[in-house]
Design a protein around this motif. Structure first.
Motif, PDB file in Angstrom:
ATOM      1  N   UNK A  71      18.982   1.417   3.025  1.00  0.00           N
ATOM      2  CA  UNK A  71      17.745   0.773   3.453  1.00  0.00           C
ATOM      3  C   UNK A  71      16.599   1.406   2.669  1.00  0.00           C
ATOM      4  N   UNK A  72      15.727   0.570   2.089  1.00  0.00           N
ATOM      5  CA  UNK A  72      14.583   1.131   1.379  1.00  0.00           C
ATOM      6  C   UNK A  72      13.284   0.708   2.043  1.00  0.00           C
ATOM      7  N   UNK A  73      12.244   1.437   1.734  1.00  0.00           N
ATOM      8  CA  UNK A  73      10.897   1.170   2.251  1.00  0.00           C
ATOM      9  C   UNK A  73       9.917   1.458   1.127  1.00  0.00           C
ATOM     10  N   UNK A  74       9.249   0.412   0.661  1.00  0.00           N
ATOM     11  CA  UNK A  74       8.289   0.552  -0.439  1.00  0.00           C
ATOM     12  C   UNK A  74       6.935   0.028   0.014  1.00  0.00           C
ATOM     13  N   UNK A  75       5.898   0.835  -0.153  1.00  0.00           N
ATOM     14  CA  UNK A  75       4.545   0.416   0.219  1.00  0.00           C
ATOM     15  C   UNK A  75       4.019  -0.558  -0.828  1.00  0.00           C
ATOM     16  N   UNK A  76       3.697  -1.757  -0.381  1.00  0.00           N
ATOM     17  CA  UNK A  76       3.120  -2.777  -1.254  1.00  0.00           C
ATOM     18  C   UNK A  76       1.602  -2.722  -1.256  1.00  0.00           C
ATOM     19  N   UNK A  77       1.037  -2.400  -0.102  1.00  0.00           N
ATOM     20  CA  UNK A  77      -0.425  -2.389   0.015  1.00  0.00           C
ATOM     21  C   UNK A  77      -0.831  -1.432   1.130  1.00  0.00           C
ATOM     22  N   UNK A  78      -1.916  -0.698   0.887  1.00  0.00           N
ATOM     23  CA  UNK A  78      -2.468   0.165   1.919  1.00  0.00           C
ATOM     24  C   UNK A  78      -3.944  -0.155   2.068  1.00  0.00           C
ATOM     25  N   UNK A  79      -4.306  -0.685   3.229  1.00  0.00           N
ATOM     26  CA  UNK A  79      -5.700  -0.967   3.533  1.00  0.00           C
ATOM     27  C   UNK A  79      -6.290   0.159   4.366  1.00  0.00           C
ATOM     28  N   UNK A  80      -7.452  -0.066   4.903  1.00  0.00           N
ATOM     29  CA  UNK A  80      -8.133   0.950   5.695  1.00  0.00           C
ATOM     30  C   UNK A  80      -7.352   1.303   6.955  1.00  0.00           C
ATOM     31  N   UNK A  81      -6.821   0.286   7.653  1.00  0.00           N
ATOM     32  CA  UNK A  81      -6.117   0.501   8.924  1.00  0.00           C
ATOM     33  C   UNK A  81      -4.697  -0.058   8.934  1.00  0.00           C
ATOM     34  N   UNK A  82      -4.290  -0.722   7.856  1.00  0.00           N
ATOM     35  CA  UNK A  82      -2.951  -1.320   7.809  1.00  0.00           C
ATOM     36  C   UNK A  82      -2.244  -0.980   6.506  1.00  0.00           C
ATOM     37  N   UNK A  83      -0.923  -0.992   6.593  1.00  0.00           N
ATOM     38  CA  UNK A  83      -0.084  -0.731   5.438  1.00  0.00           C
ATOM     39  C   UNK A  83       1.034  -1.767   5.442  1.00  0.00           C
ATOM     40  N   UNK A  84       1.310  -2.349   4.274  1.00  0.00           N
ATOM     41  CA  UNK A  84       2.366  -3.349   4.166  1.00  0.00           C
ATOM     42  C   UNK A  84       3.538  -2.767   3.395  1.00  0.00           C
ATOM     43  N   UNK A  85       4.711  -2.823   4.015  1.00  0.00           N
ATOM     44  CA  UNK A  85       5.953  -2.362   3.406  1.00  0.00           C
ATOM     45  C   UNK A  85       6.810  -3.557   3.009  1.00  0.00           C
ATOM     46  N   UNK A  86       7.474  -3.440   1.881  1.00  0.00           N
ATOM     47  CA  UNK A  86       8.563  -4.337   1.525  1.00  0.00           C
ATOM     48  C   UNK A  86       9.832  -3.529   1.757  1.00  0.00           C
ATOM     49  N   UNK A  87      10.726  -4.075   2.572  1.00  0.00           N
ATOM     50  CA  UNK A  87      11.949  -3.350   2.906  1.00  0.00           C
ATOM     51  C   UNK A  87      13.170  -4.218   2.667  1.00  0.00           C
ATOM     52  N   UNK A  88      14.249  -3.551   2.267  1.00  0.00           N
ATOM     53  CA  UNK A  88      15.500  -4.257   2.001  1.00  0.00           C
ATOM     54  C   UNK A  88      16.671  -3.446   2.538  1.00  0.00           C
ATOM     55  N   UNK A  89      17.706  -4.181   2.935  1.00  0.00           N
ATOM     56  CA  UNK A  89      18.961  -3.575   3.370  1.00  0.00           C
ATOM     57  C   UNK A  89      20.036  -4.062   2.401  1.00  0.00           C
ATOM     58  N   UNK A  90      20.764  -3.105   1.840  1.00  0.00           N
ATOM     59  CA  UNK A  90      21.773  -3.391   0.816  1.00  0.00           C
ATOM     60  C   UNK A  90      23.154  -2.923   1.273  1.00  0.00           C
TER      61      UNK A  90
END
Length: 132
Positions: A71-90
């Motif tokens: 399982x991976x977790x990659x930060x795509x975007x970090x805002x002031x109060x939110x963070x967006x992760x792209x995650x995949x299960x292989x």
């Protein structure tokens, strides 16, 4: 992050129950934090709570009992109060599931949005830059 599928992760048909992929992803994000030198408990003790704000998930193929997954977790975007992760299960080179997970940073006591702790913002930005 490696994950092994146990009987408790499967449904009556012997495949991973859909919500367990989300649990695997949660663990990967927690380990991502730990690799940056933070823990959920430390953040809570400092008054910061992280919650899933939004989630979009696509299931491609099933995982089964005893499968070895990653399982991976990659930060795509970090805002002031939110963070967006792209995650995949292989499973080996085979993509089983992918998700976009948006995490909100809240004040633990008021449950209102708050800016990311500066130390976490700095370390996360450095990590993103070095992996680009």
């Amino acid at each position: 992050m490696p994950v092994r599928v146990y009987i408790e992760d499967t449904d009556a048909g012997g495949i991973v129950y859909y919500v367990n992929y989300l649990k695997f992803m949660e663990r990967a994000r927690s380990e991502w934090l730990r690799a940056l030198g933070f823990s959920q408990q430390t953040l809570l003790d400092e008054g910061t709570q992280l919650v899933v704000y939004r989630l979009a998930c696509h299931y491609s193929k099933p995982a089964r009992l005893d499968d070895a997954l990653s399982v991976d977790a990659h930060v795509e975007h970090m805002g002031r109060c939110r963070m967006t992760f792209e995650q995949r299960v292989w499973r080996n080179e085979e993509l089983l599931c992918r998700a976009t997970v948006e995490i909100a940073c809240l004040d633990r006591h008021t449950l209102r949005p708050r800016a990311w702790p500066e130390a976490l913002r700095t370390v996360s930005a450095e990590r993103q830059t070095s992996s680009a």
